[in-house]
Design a protein around this motif. Structure first.
Motif, PDB file in Angstrom:
ATOM      1  N   ARG A  95     -17.639  -1.260 -16.238  1.00 11.28           N
ATOM      2  CA  ARG A  95     -19.094  -1.382 -16.092  1.00 11.28           C
ATOM      3  C   ARG A  95     -19.516  -1.447 -14.634  1.00 11.28           C
ATOM      4  O   ARG A  95     -20.563  -0.925 -14.257  1.00 11.28           O
ATOM      5  CB  ARG A  95     -19.609  -2.593 -16.857  1.00 11.28           C
ATOM      6  N   SER A 106     -23.810  -0.814 -22.426  1.00 16.89           N
ATOM      7  CA  SER A 106     -23.726  -2.276 -22.402  1.00 16.89           C
ATOM      8  C   SER A 106     -22.321  -2.747 -22.749  1.00 16.89           C
ATOM      9  O   SER A 106     -21.551  -2.043 -23.411  1.00 16.89           O
ATOM     10  CB  SER A 106     -24.727  -2.886 -23.393  1.00 16.89           C
ATOM     11  N   TYR A 107     -22.007  -3.939 -22.302  1.00 15.76           N
ATOM     12  CA  TYR A 107     -20.715  -4.562 -22.606  1.00 15.76           C
ATOM     13  C   TYR A 107     -20.489  -4.588 -24.117  1.00 15.76           C
ATOM     14  O   TYR A 107     -19.430  -4.184 -24.595  1.00 15.76           O
ATOM     15  CB  TYR A 107     -20.682  -5.985 -22.028  1.00 15.76           C
ATOM     16  N   ASP A 183     -24.464   2.956 -25.956  1.00 14.99           N
ATOM     17  CA  ASP A 183     -25.250   2.068 -26.809  1.00 14.99           C
ATOM     18  C   ASP A 183     -25.755   2.784 -28.063  1.00 14.99           C
ATOM     19  O   ASP A 183     -26.085   2.125 -29.051  1.00 14.99           O
ATOM     20  CB  ASP A 183     -26.452   1.493 -26.038  1.00 14.99           C
TER      21      ASP A 183
END
Length: 189
Positions: A95, A106-107, A183
């Protein structure tokens, strides 16, 4: 005791069940023993509350100490290498690179897709799907085929498909190009 079928009284000895016996035997045991006409509960010695509490506290302290030790080791590893050498560290390192290269993801979505695709095994290989049958098996954390990895590889990461960070960054770069972001990926991509 009255016989349920005839209504007559049987001449049996009824045992008294004490509060201690109820606690030791339990409701199911009492019902079974009462049906058999031999309700006798032998109280079991209970451990003193202080002894139980001391053991529970010691176990809790031991777990907390281990977690603290693990946390310190991870922090030391982070300082030495930048990130821990585990799934969390690989995602965080990827990231950071993605942020510099303006690649979205996103994580949580990265981790969710990794767990689905490889269960977190950076050496996972799919030897059964259509890509594998064509000679290019999907490999790595996010199950990327070599041609896709080559096309979406990001400079600054290792040029190895099964390198965890390189695999994540290349897969997220591909997902960004094809779906707008990792995502937006909720199944095989």
């Amino acid at each position: 005791m009255r016989n349920a079928l005839t209504g007559t009284v049987r001449n049996t000895k009824l045992a008294r069940i004490t509060t201690t016996g109820i606690t030791a035997l339990g409701a199911a045991g009492i019902a079974t023993a009462a049906m058999a006409g031999t309700a006798q509960a032998a109280p079991t010695p209970a451990k003193p509350a202080a002894q139980v509490s001391a053991k529970a506290a010691a176990a809790k302290d031991s777990k907390a100490a281990k977690a603290d030790k693990d946390s310190k080791a991870d922090k030391a590893d982070d300082k030495a290498k930048g990130h821990a050498d585990n799934l969390d560290g690989w995602i965080r390192e990827a990231r950071a690179i993605m942020k510099d290269k303006d690649i979205p993801g996103s994580y949580d979505s990265i981790k969710r897709n990794i767990i689905r695709e490889s269960a977190g095994d950076p050496n996972a290989s799919n030897d059964w799907d259509v890509n594998a049958k064509k000679g290019t098996p999907s490999r790595g954390l996010l199950q990327v085929i070599q041609p896709t990895f080559d096309q979406f590889h990001v400079k600054g990461t290792k040029d190895k498909l099964t390198d965890p960070v390189a695999n994540i960054v290349a897969a997220c770069n591909y997902a960004a190009d094809r779906y707008g972001s990792m995502d937006n990926v909720d199944s095989a991509y």
